[in-house]
Design an enzyme around this catalytic site. Sequence first.
Site, mmCIF file in Angstrom:
data_model
loop_
_atom_site.group_PDB
_atom_site.id
_atom_site.type_symbol
_atom_site.label_atom_id
_atom_site.label_comp_id
_atom_site.label_asym_id
_atom_site.label_seq_id
_atom_site.Cartn_x
_atom_site.Cartn_y
_atom_site.Cartn_z
ATOM 1 N N ASP A 13 1.210 -21.108 -2.675
ATOM 2 C CA ASP A 13 1.524 -19.838 -2.011
ATOM 3 C C ASP A 13 1.020 -19.772 -0.567
ATOM 4 O O ASP A 13 0.639 -18.711 -0.063
ATOM 5 C CB ASP A 13 0.939 -18.646 -2.812
ATOM 6 C CG ASP A 13 1.462 -18.620 -4.227
ATOM 7 O OD1 ASP A 13 2.609 -19.036 -4.446
ATOM 8 O OD2 ASP A 13 0.715 -18.180 -5.135
ATOM 9 N N GLU A 14 1.044 -20.898 0.108
ATOM 10 C CA GLU A 14 0.555 -20.960 1.494
ATOM 11 C C GLU A 14 1.616 -20.483 2.483
ATOM 12 O O GLU A 14 1.327 -20.285 3.665
ATOM 13 C CB GLU A 14 0.146 -22.399 1.854
ATOM 14 C CG GLU A 14 -0.955 -23.007 0.986
ATOM 15 C CD GLU A 14 -0.409 -23.722 -0.257
ATOM 16 O OE1 GLU A 14 0.800 -23.580 -0.537
ATOM 17 O OE2 GLU A 14 -1.193 -24.400 -0.939
ATOM 18 N N GLY A 15 2.865 -20.367 1.993
ATOM 19 C CA GLY A 15 3.963 -20.009 2.903
ATOM 20 C C GLY A 15 4.912 -21.183 3.104
ATOM 21 O O GLY A 15 5.591 -21.273 4.142
ATOM 22 N N LYS A 16 5.002 -22.055 2.101
ATOM 23 C CA LYS A 16 5.866 -23.250 2.215
ATOM 24 C C LYS A 16 7.329 -22.849 2.430
ATOM 25 O O LYS A 16 8.019 -23.428 3.263
ATOM 26 C CB LYS A 16 5.757 -24.110 0.932
ATOM 27 C CG LYS A 16 4.353 -24.672 0.703
ATOM 28 C CD LYS A 16 4.261 -25.435 -0.593
ATOM 29 C CE LYS A 16 4.350 -24.565 -1.825
ATOM 30 N NZ LYS A 16 3.224 -23.629 -2.018
ATOM 31 N N GLY A 40 7.388 -20.034 -6.450
ATOM 32 C CA GLY A 40 8.075 -18.871 -5.877
ATOM 33 C C GLY A 40 7.942 -18.997 -4.376
ATOM 34 O O GLY A 40 6.850 -18.829 -3.828
ATOM 35 N N HIS A 41 9.014 -19.397 -3.701
ATOM 36 C CA HIS A 41 8.969 -19.637 -2.254
ATOM 37 C C HIS A 41 9.740 -18.528 -1.547
ATOM 38 O O HIS A 41 10.940 -18.374 -1.730
ATOM 39 C CB HIS A 41 9.571 -21.018 -1.938
ATOM 40 C CG HIS A 41 8.749 -22.149 -2.484
ATOM 41 N ND1 HIS A 41 9.065 -23.473 -2.295
ATOM 42 C CD2 HIS A 41 7.594 -22.139 -3.204
ATOM 43 C CE1 HIS A 41 8.145 -24.221 -2.889
ATOM 44 N NE2 HIS A 41 7.253 -23.450 -3.447
ATOM 45 N N THR A 42 9.007 -17.765 -0.745
ATOM 46 C CA THR A 42 9.599 -16.576 -0.122
ATOM 47 C C THR A 42 10.078 -16.859 1.295
ATOM 48 O O THR A 42 9.371 -17.491 2.084
ATOM 49 C CB THR A 42 8.543 -15.445 -0.054
ATOM 50 O OG1 THR A 42 7.884 -15.386 -1.316
ATOM 51 C CG2 THR A 42 9.159 -14.104 0.278
ATOM 52 N N THR A 127 2.215 -20.082 -15.477
ATOM 53 C CA THR A 127 3.268 -19.110 -15.158
ATOM 54 C C THR A 127 4.147 -18.841 -16.381
ATOM 55 O O THR A 127 5.046 -18.000 -16.322
ATOM 56 C CB THR A 127 4.157 -19.654 -14.017
ATOM 57 O OG1 THR A 127 4.698 -20.904 -14.457
ATOM 58 C CG2 THR A 127 3.376 -19.853 -12.735
ATOM 59 N N ARG A 141 8.373 -39.730 -23.355
ATOM 60 C CA ARG A 141 9.712 -40.323 -23.419
ATOM 61 C C ARG A 141 10.601 -39.650 -24.465
ATOM 62 O O ARG A 141 11.410 -40.292 -25.112
ATOM 63 C CB ARG A 141 9.616 -41.849 -23.638
ATOM 64 C CG ARG A 141 9.013 -42.527 -22.414
ATOM 65 C CD ARG A 141 8.346 -43.813 -22.725
ATOM 66 N NE ARG A 141 7.178 -43.604 -23.549
ATOM 67 C CZ ARG A 141 6.423 -44.591 -24.003
ATOM 68 N NH1 ARG A 141 6.715 -45.827 -23.741
ATOM 69 N NH2 ARG A 141 5.370 -44.319 -24.746
ATOM 70 N N GLN A 222 3.733 -25.727 -5.339
ATOM 71 C CA GLN A 222 2.302 -25.603 -5.637
ATOM 72 C C GLN A 222 1.447 -26.117 -4.461
ATOM 73 O O GLN A 222 1.875 -25.977 -3.334
ATOM 74 C CB GLN A 222 1.947 -26.326 -6.942
ATOM 75 C CG GLN A 222 2.484 -25.650 -8.203
ATOM 76 C CD GLN A 222 3.928 -25.984 -8.523
ATOM 77 O OE1 GLN A 222 4.298 -27.150 -8.576
ATOM 78 N NE2 GLN A 222 4.749 -24.988 -8.741
ATOM 79 N N THR A 298 6.301 -15.298 -8.354
ATOM 80 C CA THR A 298 6.998 -15.607 -9.606
ATOM 81 C C THR A 298 6.574 -14.667 -10.720
ATOM 82 O O THR A 298 7.396 -14.160 -11.473
ATOM 83 C CB THR A 298 6.722 -17.073 -10.013
ATOM 84 O OG1 THR A 298 7.285 -17.911 -9.004
ATOM 85 C CG2 THR A 298 7.339 -17.437 -11.350
ATOM 86 N N LYS A 329 -0.328 -16.919 8.045
ATOM 87 C CA LYS A 329 -1.005 -15.652 7.732
ATOM 88 C C LYS A 329 -2.212 -15.350 8.622
ATOM 89 O O LYS A 329 -3.158 -14.689 8.194
ATOM 90 C CB LYS A 329 -1.364 -15.602 6.250
ATOM 91 C CG LYS A 329 -0.122 -15.784 5.349
ATOM 92 C CD LYS A 329 -0.321 -15.347 3.942
ATOM 93 C CE LYS A 329 0.470 -14.145 3.584
ATOM 94 N NZ LYS A 329 0.566 -13.813 2.178
ATOM 95 N N ASP A 331 -2.168 -13.294 10.983
ATOM 96 C CA ASP A 331 -2.149 -11.836 11.195
ATOM 97 C C ASP A 331 -2.957 -11.075 10.139
ATOM 98 O O ASP A 331 -3.453 -9.978 10.413
ATOM 99 C CB ASP A 331 -0.692 -11.330 11.179
ATOM 100 C CG ASP A 331 0.022 -11.720 9.887
ATOM 101 O OD1 ASP A 331 0.099 -12.931 9.602
ATOM 102 O OD2 ASP A 331 0.469 -10.823 9.145
#
Length: 423
Positions: A13-16, A40-42, A127, A141, A222, A298, A329, A331
């Site tokens: 969740d670093e902002g990828k 969950g990529h925003t 999750t 396998r 991740q 997510t 982030k 800001d």
Amino acid sequence: MSVTVIVGGQWGDEGKGKIVDILSESHRIVVRYQGGANAGHTIQIKDKKYVLHLIPSGILRDDVICVIGNGVVIDPAALLDEIKLLKEHGFSVEGRLFISQNAHLIMPYHKIIDSLNESGKTKIGTTGKGIGPCYIDKYARKGIRIIDLLDPVKLERKIRENLVEKNNLITDFYKSEKLDVEKIVDTYLAFDREIDPYIKDVPSYLNKAIADGTSVLLEGAQGALLDVDHGTYPYVTSSNPTSGGACTGTGIPPTKITEVTAIIKAYTTRVGEGPFPTELLDETGEKLRAKGFEFGATTGRPRRCGWFDAFLVRYSCMINGTTSVALTKMDVLDTFPEIKVCTGYKHHGKLLNNFPVDCDILNESIPVYETVEGWMCDTSKCLSYDDLPQKAKEYISFISEKAGMNVTIVSVGPNREQTFFVN
Ligand code: GDP
Ligand code: IMO
Ligand code: MG
């Protein structure tokens, strides 16, 4: 031509999503290489917010080809929902989304076993998307792959075989309810028609594109500290988000990677259980959560928040071979008069030389902090590095030096425009 791996540098969740969207303006192909719908990529474009779970974050640019690599575990229902949602928002997908034939499928029993596991003694705080159980089957396998969708007879046989074992496990060990075999067979046989058009021999496609001089972004999910090998085991995900995973998860060899860009938040967050030495369980942590809107993209769970951990990021940059960093982030720190930075850990009174991934040692480690003065003004409207207040620049220099990272991109808000390159 560049082949750049984008990795999460902390606990996810670093902002990828935001940074991949920005960089995909200058890349022709974006490939997801591991994880699944746990991600969950925003991406925020003006007042519209899009959250992608499986489809690469280049999909919002219509000249970009998006590829889901073999390292990803795919929940077909989640994938089709995501495609539908994108189409409803006016984004084209046909002809520019491809899926590796070797990617594994998440089955209903994976999700059920995931949640049953979580009700046991060692709760990871997953999750609930079936990620761990699906990777277990892959390595045992016994997995069912995208390519199996093309052969209905084989698909049905595999599902029936697997369900004998899974139903035994679910009823005998977990004392839960048996799954309906016929329903699962019918559902998965029906996925064939819808997913067929996207299936591709991804390694051949990508290697040819690279040989032809095409620039490629490899999008990790991740973060390094959630890596099953290099993270805070067992409180990790079940794949390799670190840069090495980009090769095994796509079929692009290490000799073709030209850059590794880590996405790193100006503070630290984590979702789920596990050690977090710089976590703030007080009102400062609350303030970070509120200002940074730190709730899972997510699951909606509140993210745990804490100060920037340079000791952890130094380790992460080492295992990823990071060549540059996008710092996000900034800001969120605008209204903190004092900001702490962890520069090392003390364990039983002794300064540690290397980052300890052992959870017991991490839990007993006391962060060593240095305090810097905050800048106390709005950075969200800054358009360039030069626009940043002097103290914000000093913060970036300070954490860069302590973590041994080279910041080339700074993000000061969720929107595309709130991003600039450091010259
Ligand atoms: P990912 O999983 O690494 O893609 O990150 P997430 O999308 O889960 O979480 C990052 C959150 O921070 C999202 O809501 C983004 O819109 C938001 N975000 C990204 N960069 C910035 C930034 O520089 N400032 C602020 N305030 N929000 C940001
Ligand atoms: P993105 O790509 C943050 C965490 C879960 C849990 C652990 C294992 O958006 O950064 P899993 O469901 O993978 O078996 O859960 O990993 N986790 C994430 N945390 N961001 C993510 O993805 C995550 N994906 C999984 O919270 O602690
Ligand atoms: Mg996320």
